[in-house]
Design a protein around this motif. Sequence first.
Motif, PDB file in Angstrom:
ATOM      1  N   GLY A  99       5.449  14.933  -6.215  1.00  0.00           N
ATOM      2  CA  GLY A  99       6.380  14.766  -5.104  1.00  0.00           C
ATOM      3  C   GLY A  99       6.208  13.468  -4.350  1.00  0.00           C
ATOM      4  O   GLY A  99       7.062  13.091  -3.555  1.00  0.00           O
ATOM      5  N   GLY A 100       5.098  12.749  -4.598  1.00  0.00           N
ATOM      6  CA  GLY A 100       4.890  11.447  -3.975  1.00  0.00           C
ATOM      7  C   GLY A 100       5.780  10.364  -4.522  1.00  0.00           C
ATOM      8  O   GLY A 100       5.894   9.282  -3.923  1.00  0.00           O
ATOM      9  N   LEU A 101       6.398  10.610  -5.690  1.00  0.00           N
ATOM     10  CA  LEU A 101       7.382   9.704  -6.297  1.00  0.00           C
ATOM     11  C   LEU A 101       6.828   8.301  -6.570  1.00  0.00           C
ATOM     12  O   LEU A 101       7.586   7.351  -6.741  1.00  0.00           O
ATOM     13  N   GLY A 102       5.490   8.166  -6.593  1.00  0.00           N
ATOM     14  CA  GLY A 102       4.896   6.855  -6.799  1.00  0.00           C
ATOM     15  C   GLY A 102       4.951   5.976  -5.568  1.00  0.00           C
ATOM     16  O   GLY A 102       4.404   4.868  -5.566  1.00  0.00           O
ATOM     17  N   PHE A 103       5.600   6.456  -4.509  1.00  0.00           N
ATOM     18  CA  PHE A 103       5.753   5.712  -3.252  1.00  0.00           C
ATOM     19  C   PHE A 103       4.689   6.113  -2.242  1.00  0.00           C
ATOM     20  O   PHE A 103       4.214   5.288  -1.455  1.00  0.00           O
ATOM     21  N   GLU A 104       4.303   7.366  -2.278  1.00  0.00           N
ATOM     22  CA  GLU A 104       3.335   7.866  -1.309  1.00  0.00           C
ATOM     23  C   GLU A 104       1.972   7.214  -1.547  1.00  0.00           C
ATOM     24  O   GLU A 104       1.477   7.159  -2.673  1.00  0.00           O
ATOM     25  N   PRO A 108       1.858  -1.069   4.786  1.00  0.00           N
ATOM     26  CA  PRO A 108       3.233  -0.766   5.199  1.00  0.00           C
ATOM     27  C   PRO A 108       4.202  -0.855   4.022  1.00  0.00           C
ATOM     28  O   PRO A 108       3.957  -1.576   3.067  1.00  0.00           O
ATOM     29  N   SER A 109       5.272  -0.133   4.132  1.00  0.00           N
ATOM     30  CA  SER A 109       6.288  -0.155   3.084  1.00  0.00           C
ATOM     31  C   SER A 109       7.556   0.508   3.590  1.00  0.00           C
ATOM     32  O   SER A 109       7.541   1.268   4.554  1.00  0.00           O
ATOM     33  N   LEU A 110       8.650   0.195   2.923  1.00  0.00           N
ATOM     34  CA  LEU A 110       9.924   0.877   3.155  1.00  0.00           C
ATOM     35  C   LEU A 110      10.415   1.400   1.815  1.00  0.00           C
ATOM     36  O   LEU A 110      10.369   0.677   0.812  1.00  0.00           O
ATOM     37  N   GLY A 111      10.847   2.650   1.790  1.00  0.00           N
ATOM     38  CA  GLY A 111      11.325   3.238   0.547  1.00  0.00           C
ATOM     39  C   GLY A 111      12.694   3.870   0.693  1.00  0.00           C
ATOM     40  O   GLY A 111      12.958   4.574   1.680  1.00  0.00           O
ATOM     41  N   ASN A 135       6.210   3.481   5.196  1.00  0.00           N
ATOM     42  CA  ASN A 135       4.755   3.626   5.148  1.00  0.00           C
ATOM     43  C   ASN A 135       4.271   4.661   4.140  1.00  0.00           C
ATOM     44  O   ASN A 135       3.280   5.372   4.367  1.00  0.00           O
ATOM     45  N   GLY A 136       4.980   4.744   3.006  1.00  0.00           N
ATOM     46  CA  GLY A 136       4.542   5.606   1.925  1.00  0.00           C
ATOM     47  C   GLY A 136       4.731   7.082   2.161  1.00  0.00           C
ATOM     48  O   GLY A 136       4.227   7.907   1.394  1.00  0.00           O
ATOM     49  N   SER A 137       5.448   7.454   3.190  1.00  0.00           N
ATOM     50  CA  SER A 137       5.668   8.869   3.484  1.00  0.00           C
ATOM     51  C   SER A 137       6.887   9.383   2.739  1.00  0.00           C
ATOM     52  O   SER A 137       7.904   8.688   2.642  1.00  0.00           O
ATOM     53  N   SER A 211       8.256   5.617  -9.580  1.00  0.00           N
ATOM     54  CA  SER A 211       8.731   6.919 -10.025  1.00  0.00           C
ATOM     55  C   SER A 211       7.536   7.751 -10.480  1.00  0.00           C
ATOM     56  O   SER A 211       6.466   7.207 -10.781  1.00  0.00           O
ATOM     57  N   SER A 212       7.740   9.060 -10.522  1.00  0.00           N
ATOM     58  CA  SER A 212       6.673   9.935 -10.991  1.00  0.00           C
ATOM     59  C   SER A 212       7.249  11.246 -11.493  1.00  0.00           C
ATOM     60  O   SER A 212       8.402  11.590 -11.222  1.00  0.00           O
TER      61      SER A 212
END
Length: 292
Positions: A99-104, A108-111, A135-137, A211-212
Amino acid sequence: MNLKHISIYILLFFSIQKSYSQNYFVNGDASVTSVDGCYQLTSSSNWELGSVWYANKLDLSKSFDLEFELYFGDKDNGADGIVFVLQTAGNNALGLPGGGLGFEGFSPSLGIEFDDWNNQDLGDIPADHIAILKNGSVNHNGTDAISAPVAAIESNGNIEDGQNHLVRITWNAQLSLLEVWFDCKIRQSITTDIIDSIFDGKTSVFWGFTSSTGGANNTHIACLSDNIYVSDSLFICAGQEIQLNSRKSSNEQYTWDPNVFLDDNSIQNPVCDALETTTYHVSYLDQCNQKQ
């Protein structure tokens, strides 16, 4: 609809200029496919994790307009989706699977999340959806949720349909306006201070896709054409040539104006050998059949 133009500036300098090709870095389970410009982020196997990052950074102090295609597999009960990401962690960044989708996991970050699995505990909606987070959330109930999730397709349709989906993301730096189109329909539009509120004043960021998969899976692919990012300023030395670049036309018809110093003003990528500073405009029908 008003006719729009892409402006190309050819500026002449009597010095050597380096040329950088559009390259991407792949990480984790991501790989280059046999289709030019397409990158597989995950295969249809459980617990895979992949990312692909563009070699050159984006400057958030300037507006950008990105267009690409995403493939979410062909399993309606597959998982987990793709995230378009801006980040400062580098071109090797990888987040968390499932569920983190490779982003979590990195900040800092924007997704911009294209999520096709309903994690109710994270505030997901049942429909395949799009949301903007930082922020990876991936928690829509938390303080890092910038926009609420909305259905990717207005009719709550399935994006895991074995088809490529056209995505366009624009950033108007002057207005601090971020907008997301999916299959030619605008699905998210927010005004937010990305530079100061997320990146602490930094304007230069890496960009790409994560992606994940988890206990369910799908093949996830991002197709990034050479003209995903069209520069409005190109530099050549006197006596040299350079190739101009337009977005793809739905009917393969283009008109470049003025028709000077070009080998053919009716093609997508004419060669220019300008002898003076020149501003070019290109008119065409985009892939949504809108005049540009």
